[in-house]
Design a protein around this motif. Structure first.
Motif, PDB file in Angstrom:
ATOM      1  N   LEU A  38       0.833  -1.202   0.000  1.00 44.54           N
ATOM      2  CA  LEU A  38       0.000   0.000   0.000  1.00 44.54           C
ATOM      3  C   LEU A  38       0.869   1.253   0.000  1.00 44.54           C
ATOM      4  O   LEU A  38       0.577   2.225  -0.708  1.00 44.54           O
ATOM      5  CB  LEU A  38      -0.949  -0.001   1.204  1.00 44.54           C
ATOM      6  CG  LEU A  38      -1.914   1.174   1.314  1.00 44.54           C
ATOM      7  CD1 LEU A  38      -2.792   1.291   0.067  1.00 44.54           C
ATOM      8  CD2 LEU A  38      -2.780   1.027   2.565  1.00 44.54           C
ATOM      9  N   LEU A  39       1.951   1.260   0.759  1.00 44.70           N
ATOM     10  CA  LEU A  39       2.869   2.402   0.789  1.00 44.70           C
ATOM     11  C   LEU A  39       3.483   2.628  -0.591  1.00 44.70           C
ATOM     12  O   LEU A  39       3.560   3.761  -1.078  1.00 44.70           O
ATOM     13  CB  LEU A  39       3.970   2.177   1.834  1.00 44.70           C
ATOM     14  CG  LEU A  39       5.033   3.261   1.933  1.00 44.70           C
ATOM     15  CD1 LEU A  39       4.434   4.608   2.279  1.00 44.70           C
ATOM     16  CD2 LEU A  39       6.090   2.852   2.971  1.00 44.70           C
ATOM     17  N   GLU A  40       3.890   1.563  -1.253  1.00 48.84           N
ATOM     18  CA  GLU A  40       4.475   1.681  -2.592  1.00 48.84           C
ATOM     19  C   GLU A  40       3.450   2.194  -3.601  1.00 48.84           C
ATOM     20  O   GLU A  40       3.760   3.028  -4.457  1.00 48.84           O
ATOM     21  CB  GLU A  40       5.050   0.332  -3.037  1.00 48.84           C
ATOM     22  CG  GLU A  40       6.029   0.440  -4.161  1.00 48.84           C
ATOM     23  CD  GLU A  40       7.173   1.414  -3.885  1.00 48.84           C
ATOM     24  OE1 GLU A  40       7.497   2.199  -4.798  1.00 48.84           O
ATOM     25  OE2 GLU A  40       7.727   1.424  -2.769  1.00 48.84           O
ATOM     26  N   PHE A  41       2.208   1.724  -3.488  1.00 45.72           N
ATOM     27  CA  PHE A  41       1.149   2.194  -4.371  1.00 45.72           C
ATOM     28  C   PHE A  41       0.876   3.676  -4.136  1.00 45.72           C
ATOM     29  O   PHE A  41       0.704   4.450  -5.086  1.00 45.72           O
ATOM     30  CB  PHE A  41      -0.125   1.369  -4.158  1.00 45.72           C
ATOM     31  CG  PHE A  41      -1.267   1.773  -5.046  1.00 45.72           C
ATOM     32  CD1 PHE A  41      -1.171   1.663  -6.420  1.00 45.72           C
ATOM     33  CD2 PHE A  41      -2.441   2.265  -4.505  1.00 45.72           C
ATOM     34  CE1 PHE A  41      -2.219   2.039  -7.247  1.00 45.72           C
ATOM     35  CE2 PHE A  41      -3.496   2.639  -5.318  1.00 45.72           C
ATOM     36  CZ  PHE A  41      -3.381   2.525  -6.689  1.00 45.72           C
ATOM     37  N   THR A  42       0.855   4.109  -2.903  1.00 47.19           N
ATOM     38  CA  THR A  42       0.654   5.521  -2.578  1.00 47.19           C
ATOM     39  C   THR A  42       1.778   6.361  -3.170  1.00 47.19           C
ATOM     40  O   THR A  42       1.541   7.437  -3.728  1.00 47.19           O
ATOM     41  CB  THR A  42       0.569   5.726  -1.056  1.00 47.19           C
ATOM     42  OG1 THR A  42      -0.493   4.912  -0.545  1.00 47.19           O
ATOM     43  CG2 THR A  42       0.311   7.173  -0.697  1.00 47.19           C
ATOM     44  N   ARG A  43       3.007   5.882  -3.074  1.00 46.00           N
ATOM     45  CA  ARG A  43       4.138   6.597  -3.680  1.00 46.00           C
ATOM     46  C   ARG A  43       3.961   6.725  -5.192  1.00 46.00           C
ATOM     47  O   ARG A  43       4.266   7.768  -5.780  1.00 46.00           O
ATOM     48  CB  ARG A  43       5.445   5.872  -3.361  1.00 46.00           C
ATOM     49  CG  ARG A  43       5.890   6.028  -1.943  1.00 46.00           C
ATOM     50  CD  ARG A  43       7.173   5.264  -1.685  1.00 46.00           C
ATOM     51  NE  ARG A  43       7.647   5.505  -0.336  1.00 46.00           N
ATOM     52  CZ  ARG A  43       8.327   4.626   0.371  1.00 46.00           C
ATOM     53  NH1 ARG A  43       8.647   3.445  -0.139  1.00 46.00           N
ATOM     54  NH2 ARG A  43       8.701   4.912   1.595  1.00 46.00           N
ATOM     55  N   THR A  44       3.472   5.656  -5.826  1.00 47.13           N
ATOM     56  CA  THR A  44       3.233   5.678  -7.268  1.00 47.13           C
ATOM     57  C   THR A  44       2.200   6.745  -7.623  1.00 47.13           C
ATOM     58  O   THR A  44       2.384   7.511  -8.579  1.00 47.13           O
ATOM     59  CB  THR A  44       2.753   4.292  -7.756  1.00 47.13           C
ATOM     60  OG1 THR A  44       3.775   3.336  -7.483  1.00 47.13           O
ATOM     61  CG2 THR A  44       2.420   4.299  -9.231  1.00 47.13           C
ATOM     62  N   LEU A  45       1.108   6.816  -6.852  1.00 44.62           N
ATOM     63  CA  LEU A  45       0.073   7.812  -7.109  1.00 44.62           C
ATOM     64  C   LEU A  45       0.596   9.227  -6.911  1.00 44.62           C
ATOM     65  O   LEU A  45       0.307  10.128  -7.706  1.00 44.62           O
ATOM     66  CB  LEU A  45      -1.135   7.575  -6.200  1.00 44.62           C
ATOM     67  CG  LEU A  45      -1.942   6.314  -6.452  1.00 44.62           C
ATOM     68  CD1 LEU A  45      -3.073   6.208  -5.435  1.00 44.62           C
ATOM     69  CD2 LEU A  45      -2.474   6.273  -7.865  1.00 44.62           C
ATOM     70  N   LEU A  46       1.381   9.444  -5.865  1.00 45.30           N
ATOM     71  CA  LEU A  46       1.936  10.777  -5.619  1.00 45.30           C
ATOM     72  C   LEU A  46       2.900  11.188  -6.722  1.00 45.30           C
ATOM     73  O   LEU A  46       2.912  12.342  -7.155  1.00 45.30           O
ATOM     74  CB  LEU A  46       2.620  10.820  -4.250  1.00 45.30           C
ATOM     75  CG  LEU A  46       1.679  10.706  -3.054  1.00 45.30           C
ATOM     76  CD1 LEU A  46       2.472  10.552  -1.760  1.00 45.30           C
ATOM     77  CD2 LEU A  46       0.751  11.912  -2.980  1.00 45.30           C
ATOM     78  N   LYS A  47       3.698  10.247  -7.207  1.00 41.14           N
ATOM     79  CA  LYS A  47       4.631  10.533  -8.299  1.00 41.14           C
ATOM     80  C   LYS A  47       3.856  10.879  -9.565  1.00 41.14           C
ATOM     81  O   LYS A  47       4.188  11.833 -10.274  1.00 41.14           O
ATOM     82  CB  LYS A  47       5.539   9.330  -8.544  1.00 41.14           C
ATOM     83  CG  LYS A  47       6.534   9.546  -9.652  1.00 41.14           C
ATOM     84  CD  LYS A  47       7.430   8.328  -9.842  1.00 41.14           C
ATOM     85  CE  LYS A  47       8.444   8.625 -10.922  1.00 41.14           C
ATOM     86  NZ  LYS A  47       8.664   7.540 -11.810  1.00 41.14           N
ATOM     87  N   LEU A  48       2.802  10.120  -9.859  1.00 41.83           N
ATOM     88  CA  LEU A  48       1.968  10.382 -11.025  1.00 41.83           C
ATOM     89  C   LEU A  48       1.379  11.790 -10.959  1.00 41.83           C
ATOM     90  O   LEU A  48       1.396  12.533 -11.943  1.00 41.83           O
ATOM     91  CB  LEU A  48       0.863   9.327 -11.085  1.00 41.83           C
ATOM     92  CG  LEU A  48      -0.033   9.306 -12.296  1.00 41.83           C
ATOM     93  CD1 LEU A  48       0.745   8.935 -13.547  1.00 41.83           C
ATOM     94  CD2 LEU A  48      -1.163   8.299 -12.084  1.00 41.83           C
ATOM     95  N   ARG A  49       0.893  12.171  -9.806  1.00 40.02           N
ATOM     96  CA  ARG A  49       0.316  13.511  -9.629  1.00 40.02           C
ATOM     97  C   ARG A  49       1.376  14.588  -9.770  1.00 40.02           C
ATOM     98  O   ARG A  49       1.161  15.620 -10.417  1.00 40.02           O
ATOM     99  CB  ARG A  49      -0.353  13.617  -8.263  1.00 40.02           C
ATOM    100  CG  ARG A  49      -1.032  14.950  -8.048  1.00 40.02           C
ATOM    101  CD  ARG A  49      -1.782  14.988  -6.721  1.00 40.02           C
ATOM    102  NE  ARG A  49      -2.531  16.202  -6.593  1.00 40.02           N
ATOM    103  CZ  ARG A  49      -2.068  17.305  -6.022  1.00 40.02           C
ATOM    104  NH1 ARG A  49      -0.844  17.337  -5.531  1.00 40.02           N
ATOM    105  NH2 ARG A  49      -2.807  18.380  -5.948  1.00 40.02           N
ATOM    106  N   ARG A  50       2.544  14.355  -9.192  1.00 38.82           N
ATOM    107  CA  ARG A  50       3.630  15.338  -9.241  1.00 38.82           C
ATOM    108  C   ARG A  50       4.108  15.561 -10.680  1.00 38.82           C
ATOM    109  O   ARG A  50       4.437  16.676 -11.070  1.00 38.82           O
ATOM    110  CB  ARG A  50       4.776  14.871  -8.356  1.00 38.82           C
ATOM    111  CG  ARG A  50       5.936  15.818  -8.229  1.00 38.82           C
ATOM    112  CD  ARG A  50       6.992  15.355  -7.232  1.00 38.82           C
ATOM    113  NE  ARG A  50       7.484  14.009  -7.484  1.00 38.82           N
ATOM    114  CZ  ARG A  50       7.237  12.938  -6.726  1.00 38.82           C
ATOM    115  NH1 ARG A  50       6.491  13.054  -5.644  1.00 38.82           N
ATOM    116  NH2 ARG A  50       7.730  11.754  -7.025  1.00 38.82           N
TER     117      ARG A  50
END
Length: 182
Positions: A38-50
């Motif tokens: 879940l932490l890795e998925f959250t990082r992926t979403l934040l990177k996508l948004r950034r």
């Protein structure tokens, strides 16, 4: 997000735990495998948004036209378009918006900015598997790349590219994000 949301920490419904000095407010950094995922998925979403201004609008849509399309012109002259689709790949109808049994929707976003990226977010809020038709409707692109599928723990391993008209099977209570640079 509150400390720990990114890896599934919970206060068990206590939204006012500031005065607690107990496990309800402590953060346990020894993560279980599912929490690491879940932490890795959250990082992926934040990177996508950034990395994509499409997910960071500075002006929000207010105009709904007869095609159920929100469109707004930004100060820099660029346009952003938002369309809502039903699982059959057609534009969402007034009846669908008013039907409490409809639990799935697709959100199409595009901008005529320099990136020319478009996104299609497919959401299945039902407790049953659902086939979602990739829209074949102007101005949606004809080919897409799957960026993530929550049923695959955030990976795109189930399918990597799809075309307009293809059917995507969404697991219960899942989402898939498709992107295109057409």
């Amino acid at each position: 997000m509150v400390a720990g949301d990114e890896f599934g920490r919970t206060q068990h419904g206590n939204n006012n735990a500031y005065c607690q000095d107990s496990p309800i407010t402590w953060v346990d950094w020894n993560l279980e495998p599912w929490q690491q995922d879940l932490l890795e998925f959250t990082r992926t979403l934040l990177k996508l948004r950034r990395e994509n201004a499409l997910y960071r609008p500075t002006v929000f849509s207010e105009t709904l036209n007869e095609d159920h399309a929100d469109a707004v012109q930004h100060v820099d002259g660029s346009h952003r378009t938002l369309l809502w689709f039903s699982p059959d790949g057609e534009l969402n109808s007034d009846e669908a918006w008013d039907d409490p049994n409809v639990k799935s929707v697709g959100l199409f976003l595009t901008s005529d900015s320099d990136s020319h990226e478009s996104s299609l977010l497919l959401l299945n809020g039902s407790s049953e598997e659902l086939e979602f038709a990739v829209p074949d409707h102007e101005p949606t692109p004809s080919s897409w790349n799957v960026r993530f599928n929550t049923a695959d723990h955030g990976s795109s391993s189930g399918f990597s590219s799809v075309s307009a008209g293809d059917l995507i099977t969404l697991a219960p209570l899942s989402a898939a994000l498709l992107t295109s640079n057409e």
